[in-house]
Scaffold this motif. Sequence first.
Motif, short mmCIF file in Angstrom:
data_model
loop_
_atom_site.label_atom_id
_atom_site.label_comp_id
_atom_site.label_asym_id
_atom_site.label_seq_id
_atom_site.Cartn_x
_atom_site.Cartn_y
_atom_site.Cartn_z
N THR A 160 0.88 -1.18 0.00
CA THR A 160 0.00 0.00 0.00
C THR A 160 0.91 1.23 0.00
N ASP A 161 0.30 2.41 0.10
CA ASP A 161 1.12 3.62 0.22
C ASP A 161 1.31 4.03 1.68
N GLY A 162 0.90 3.15 2.61
CA GLY A 162 1.04 3.46 4.03
C GLY A 162 1.70 2.36 4.83
N ASP A 163 2.56 1.56 4.17
CA ASP A 163 3.21 0.44 4.85
C ASP A 163 4.20 0.94 5.91
N VAL A 164 4.19 0.28 7.07
CA VAL A 164 5.06 0.66 8.17
C VAL A 164 5.91 -0.54 8.60
N LEU A 165 7.18 -0.25 8.80
CA LEU A 165 8.11 -1.21 9.37
C LEU A 165 8.19 -0.91 10.87
N VAL A 166 7.93 -1.92 11.71
CA VAL A 166 7.98 -1.76 13.17
C VAL A 166 9.24 -2.46 13.66
N VAL A 167 10.20 -1.67 14.13
CA VAL A 167 11.52 -2.19 14.48
C VAL A 167 11.68 -2.20 16.01
N VAL A 168 12.14 -3.34 16.53
CA VAL A 168 12.50 -3.46 17.94
C VAL A 168 14.01 -3.65 17.98
N PRO A 169 14.76 -2.57 18.06
CA PRO A 169 16.21 -2.64 17.82
C PRO A 169 16.97 -3.53 18.78
N ASP A 170 16.57 -3.54 20.07
CA ASP A 170 17.39 -4.25 21.05
C ASP A 170 17.32 -5.77 20.90
N VAL A 171 16.35 -6.27 20.13
CA VAL A 171 16.27 -7.72 19.89
C VAL A 171 16.36 -8.06 18.41
N ASP A 172 16.63 -7.04 17.55
CA ASP A 172 16.83 -7.27 16.12
C ASP A 172 15.60 -7.92 15.48
N VAL A 173 14.42 -7.39 15.83
CA VAL A 173 13.14 -7.91 15.30
C VAL A 173 12.49 -6.83 14.44
N TYR A 174 11.94 -7.27 13.31
CA TYR A 174 11.30 -6.36 12.35
C TYR A 174 9.92 -6.90 11.99
N PHE A 175 8.88 -6.18 12.36
CA PHE A 175 7.53 -6.50 11.92
C PHE A 175 7.30 -5.71 10.63
N VAL A 176 7.15 -6.41 9.51
CA VAL A 176 7.14 -5.73 8.21
C VAL A 176 5.76 -5.69 7.55
N GLY A 177 4.73 -6.21 8.24
CA GLY A 177 3.41 -6.21 7.63
C GLY A 177 3.41 -6.97 6.32
N ASP A 178 2.59 -6.54 5.38
CA ASP A 178 2.44 -7.28 4.12
C ASP A 178 3.43 -6.84 3.05
N LEU A 179 4.46 -6.08 3.44
CA LEU A 179 5.58 -5.88 2.51
C LEU A 179 6.25 -7.20 2.19
N VAL A 180 6.14 -8.16 3.13
CA VAL A 180 6.65 -9.51 2.94
C VAL A 180 5.58 -10.49 3.38
N GLU A 181 5.43 -11.56 2.62
CA GLU A 181 4.53 -12.65 3.04
C GLU A 181 5.27 -13.97 2.93
N GLU A 182 4.99 -14.86 3.87
CA GLU A 182 5.64 -16.18 3.87
C GLU A 182 4.72 -17.28 3.40
N SER A 183 3.44 -17.22 3.78
CA SER A 183 2.54 -18.33 3.52
C SER A 183 1.83 -18.22 2.18
N ALA A 184 2.06 -17.14 1.45
CA ALA A 184 1.50 -16.94 0.11
C ALA A 184 2.39 -15.94 -0.60
N ALA A 185 2.13 -15.76 -1.89
CA ALA A 185 2.85 -14.73 -2.63
C ALA A 185 2.44 -13.35 -2.12
N PRO A 186 3.31 -12.35 -2.24
CA PRO A 186 2.91 -10.99 -1.86
C PRO A 186 1.63 -10.59 -2.56
N SER A 187 0.80 -9.83 -1.84
CA SER A 187 -0.54 -9.52 -2.33
C SER A 187 -0.57 -8.16 -3.03
N TYR A 188 -0.92 -8.21 -4.32
CA TYR A 188 -1.09 -6.99 -5.10
C TYR A 188 -2.58 -6.68 -5.19
N GLY A 189 -3.02 -5.67 -4.45
CA GLY A 189 -4.41 -5.27 -4.51
C GLY A 189 -4.58 -4.03 -5.36
#
Length: 292
Positions: A160-189
């Motif tokens: 989308t035009d509002g995708d947000v990366l949520v970073v937790v720096p002290d544990v090196d974790v990145y919540f990337v939303g649907d910019l990346v998908e594992e269980s299916a191909a990335p979704s083009y809406g």
Amino acid sequence: MSDWTELGDRCWVRRYREWDVNVGLVVGSAGALVVDTRATTAQAVEVLAEIAELTDAPVRWVVNTHAHFDHTFGNATFTEAATYAQENAAAALAERGPALQEHYRDNPGPDLAFPEIPPELLAEVAATELVAIDNTFAVAKVIDLGDRRVELLHLGSGHTDGDVLVVVPDVDVYFVGDLVEESAAPSYGDDSYPLEWPDTIDRVIGLLSATAKVVPGHGAVVDAEFVRAQAEDLGTVANTISGLHHAGTTLEQALAHTDWPWPIAHLEQAVRRGYEVLGVPRRPTLPLLGPG
């Protein structure tokens, strides 16, 4: 589908069967932050109850990775939390959320986009209370959890035009939303940006260490190597659309093209959106012959 999986110190993800969506939880000394809230009031109530089994920390912050209903419609249940989203996502939720609910009220049968979802669950989506986002930002925002911080980054358009990366720096974790998908191909809406997505995901990759844990919007937790591989396919889609257009291929002909990383049925909106940006293709012209 699963219990909470600890990704690092006081940082968890839980994967839910409906829409195979992930919910994140980060706890600091000042409270807890939730990443995405599922699609209905009942589902959000379930999340809150499961958080309470894990920690006594009050949920003080909710972050939406983007505007889509399966990540945002549960927001109203988190009454004690301040909500955060990128400004484009907040506007899209306010505009498109009620329209989606009206669609499900007018079309109570199975949704062709989600044939596995029972109609009664779609009816719950239609009946869920929607609330406006409390806090918006353009590019970056830092939330102080007391003894740690969470960074919110908008690195460009993609899913989308509002995708947000949520970073937790002290544990090196990145919540990337649907910019990346594992269980299916990335979704083009119909609100995706297929030509910009590769550059955006490249910026994400630039932040990832070899040991980074990346939480996609849907599916299992992945690593930087997985993201790089998916980025190659996203780039192939963008380059193929641009190449077809540059060659003078019509939209109808492009939709009949078969050499894609994923089935064309999954990529129809990507092609249409790409051609919307590029305009009507010009007919290819032969180069003028030189003298002699």
